[in-house]
Design an enzyme around this catalytic site. Structure first.
Site, PDB file in Angstrom:
ATOM      1  N   ASP A   1       0.962  -8.894  -1.301  1.00  0.00           N
ATOM      2  CA  ASP A   1       1.936  -7.845  -1.009  1.00  0.00           C
ATOM      3  C   ASP A   1       1.300  -6.903   0.004  1.00  0.00           C
ATOM      4  O   ASP A   1       0.085  -6.932   0.217  1.00  0.00           O
ATOM      5  CB  ASP A   1       2.282  -7.077  -2.297  1.00  0.00           C
ATOM      6  CG  ASP A   1       3.240  -5.926  -2.034  1.00  0.00           C
ATOM      7  OD1 ASP A   1       4.200  -6.108  -1.264  1.00  0.00           O
ATOM      8  OD2 ASP A   1       3.023  -4.823  -2.570  1.00  0.00           O
ATOM      9  N   SER A   2       2.117  -6.044   0.590  1.00  0.00           N
ATOM     10  CA  SER A   2       1.594  -5.053   1.526  1.00  0.00           C
ATOM     11  C   SER A   2       0.695  -4.041   0.821  1.00  0.00           C
ATOM     12  O   SER A   2      -0.131  -3.400   1.464  1.00  0.00           O
ATOM     13  CB  SER A   2       2.746  -4.313   2.194  1.00  0.00           C
ATOM     14  OG  SER A   2       3.550  -3.689   1.222  1.00  0.00           O
TER      15      SER A   2
ATOM     16  N   CYS B   1       6.503  -9.581  -2.003  1.00  0.00           N
ATOM     17  CA  CYS B   1       6.943  -8.524  -1.104  1.00  0.00           C
ATOM     18  C   CYS B   1       8.276  -8.979  -0.518  1.00  0.00           C
ATOM     19  O   CYS B   1       8.343 -10.039   0.116  1.00  0.00           O
ATOM     20  CB  CYS B   1       5.893  -8.334  -0.003  1.00  0.00           C
ATOM     21  SG  CYS B   1       6.424  -7.243   1.333  1.00  0.00           S
TER      22      CYS B   1
ATOM     23  N   GLU C   1       4.995   5.556  -4.958  1.00  0.00           N
ATOM     24  CA  GLU C   1       3.538   5.677  -4.751  1.00  0.00           C
ATOM     25  C   GLU C   1       3.041   7.065  -5.160  1.00  0.00           C
ATOM     26  O   GLU C   1       1.913   7.222  -5.605  1.00  0.00           O
ATOM     27  CB  GLU C   1       3.187   5.386  -3.284  1.00  0.00           C
ATOM     28  CG  GLU C   1       3.567   3.972  -2.854  1.00  0.00           C
ATOM     29  CD  GLU C   1       2.427   3.166  -2.252  1.00  0.00           C
ATOM     30  OE1 GLU C   1       1.426   3.769  -1.826  1.00  0.00           O
ATOM     31  OE2 GLU C   1       2.545   1.928  -2.213  1.00  0.00           O
TER      32      GLU C   1
ATOM     33  N   CYS D   1      12.888  -4.731  -3.610  1.00  0.00           N
ATOM     34  CA  CYS D   1      11.577  -4.274  -3.136  1.00  0.00           C
ATOM     35  C   CYS D   1      10.719  -4.203  -4.388  1.00  0.00           C
ATOM     36  O   CYS D   1      11.153  -3.639  -5.403  1.00  0.00           O
ATOM     37  CB  CYS D   1      11.694  -2.893  -2.477  1.00  0.00           C
ATOM     38  SG  CYS D   1      10.099  -2.109  -2.128  1.00  0.00           S
TER      39      CYS D   1
ATOM     40  N   HIS E   1       8.361  -2.468  -5.217  1.00  0.00           N
ATOM     41  CA  HIS E   1       8.030  -1.120  -5.693  1.00  0.00           C
ATOM     42  C   HIS E   1       9.105  -0.577  -6.652  1.00  0.00           C
ATOM     43  O   HIS E   1       8.815   0.283  -7.484  1.00  0.00           O
ATOM     44  CB  HIS E   1       7.979  -0.124  -4.524  1.00  0.00           C
ATOM     45  CG  HIS E   1       6.672  -0.044  -3.833  1.00  0.00           C
ATOM     46  ND1 HIS E   1       6.333  -0.857  -2.798  1.00  0.00           N
ATOM     47  CD2 HIS E   1       5.604   0.784  -4.015  1.00  0.00           C
ATOM     48  CE1 HIS E   1       5.116  -0.540  -2.358  1.00  0.00           C
ATOM     49  NE2 HIS E   1       4.657   0.437  -3.078  1.00  0.00           N
TER      50      HIS E   1
END
Lengths: 276, 276
Positions: free
Chosen positions: A14-15, A77, A156, A188, A190
């Site tokens: 993933d990023s 991702c 985040e 996504c 996240h």
């Protein structure tokens, strides 16, 4: 060429930290599998970048995992999954599992009124990755897509239960609610971190689809089909590699996976960019 | 080695679009100077990354500008300014101007009660760049620093007058207000984009310090001192280079500089990373 064995690890990249939501699913669904994870924290985020740049970074990330002898790659991702799957599949002999198709399949199973919402990064939404996949499965579906670029920094920042997050979610999701979607794809990796506030804003009756969960079942199918399912009776190991800030990654990973995380190594970004 | 001439451009670099706020100041203060700008949009943002990674990226960015024969480099990024100034100054013969010292000097001039606030990215605040510089100027100053990681994505999203932005600003700036700072350094070149809402939350009596404005006057002093001030009677040109998404950059640059922006080129990130 290396010998492919059942005990080889699953590669996940993933990023940055988002892919941890997918690791969590694989851990709980396939607890005896070993995992090697790469998070490209030196170049995070990917969702604001162009298809060419994301594809280049993705190839470098996947090359790193292949050097770790992984038996299968999970692209944890959605941005990468929305642009680079063909390139990645063409390049490697091992299976490469993305987020889009599993998420789309789950959403089609879940919807009752045929109205599906998709939220993701600018890149994922601009690529129309989910709507294209959903329409392939059922032309009559009504699909509403919306980029939510502030959700990644909010996740985040850890503002999972903040008034501002609720306000931003209300604005991003307004049209979804007005149109009466009954199923919402968290496009996504996240976004599962913000699932509670998203569920609250959308209402209890809307089904949230976490592509990571859906992808885990596809991983199992692939491994089983190729005779590569780990048959060990022991819990698998998780090895984590990041291109920057291993300390910050550990903090988030432990909170996130709910366990001590020991094996985090920093890989020099020059080494990654050299993996052409 | 190349011949250094008054007509050579000023080099400006940033992780992305934030440095445009500095270009705007240089344009208005030194309108006949030429500018070459590099925005590292393939690796933005820098403020969430480690000092080592930021330093490596900064050296590559500066090398790109040096190849464009710039006569002076402006580091239009507080994160880079907070960690890499020594390395950059050691490496180049031409002047390298950062954001921290000019901003600190302006703040010391502006404060009446000796209470100065500083807001910036995680990296800038963790490095204590401003408080160290401010204390050098006057030990008795009381300095309050606060990282505001959501301000960059909010500025990039264009939510300059949004309820959520106000709410987030109120939370980030609460302690600044309670402590009665009379001067607030916008320690990130993105933040001037949100100056209105920051001013509103802080109250009219608080002076906001834009380091870009302060740096422009230092640029003038350096050029004048070295006999390198452009003496042309014509408006200078601005040449923009970005490592990704030139289209998106153009959109933001035009809104931001309030003029048509023609000269935007994409530079391959492989070329930049090769500039060791």
């Amino acid at each position: 060429m290396y010998f492919m064995d059942r005990s080889n690890p699953i590669g996940v990249f993933d990023s940055g930290i988002g892919g941890l939501t997918v690791v969590k699913r694989i851990n709980s669904f396939l607890p005896n599998e070993n995992i090697v994870y790469f998070g490209d924290t030196a170049r995070v985020p990917y969702g604001t970048k162009s298809n060419e740049t994301v594809t280049e970074y993705a190839l470098q990330d996947a090359n790193f995992l292949v050097k770790k002898n992984v038996k299968l790659i999970v692209v944890a991702c959605n941005t990468v999954s929305s642009v680079a799957m063909d390139v990645l599949r063409k390049k490697y002999d091992i299976p490469v599992i993305g987020m889009i198709k599993p998420g789309a399949l789950s959403a089609v199973e879940a919807t009752k009124n045929g109205k599906i919402g998709v939220i993701g990064t600018n890149a994922t939404i601009n690529n129309k990755a989910y709507s294209t996949e959903l329409k392939k499965l059922d032309k009559k579906l009504s699909v509403l897509e919306k980029a939510c670029p502030l959700f990644v920094p909010l996740a985040e920042e850890g503002w999972t239960d903040h008034k501002a997050t609720r306000l931003i979610a209300q604005e991003y999701l307004l049209e979804m609610r007005e149109q009466g979607v009954d199923t919402l794809i968290l496009g996504c990796t996240h976004y599962p971190i913000l699932a509670d506030v998203i569920q609250e804003v959308m209402g209890r009756s809307v089904t949230l689809i976490d592509s990571g969960t859906a992808a885990s079942t596809i991983v199992e199918t692939h491994l089983h089909g190729k005779g590569l399912r780990n048959i060990s009776n022991h819990l698998g190991f998780d090895d984590f590699y990041v291109s920057d800030l291993p300390g910050k990654f550990r903090e988030i990973a432990e909170r996130f996976l709910g366990k001590k995380v020991e094996n985090i190594s920093k890989v020099d970004i020059d080494y990654i960019t050299g993996l052409k």
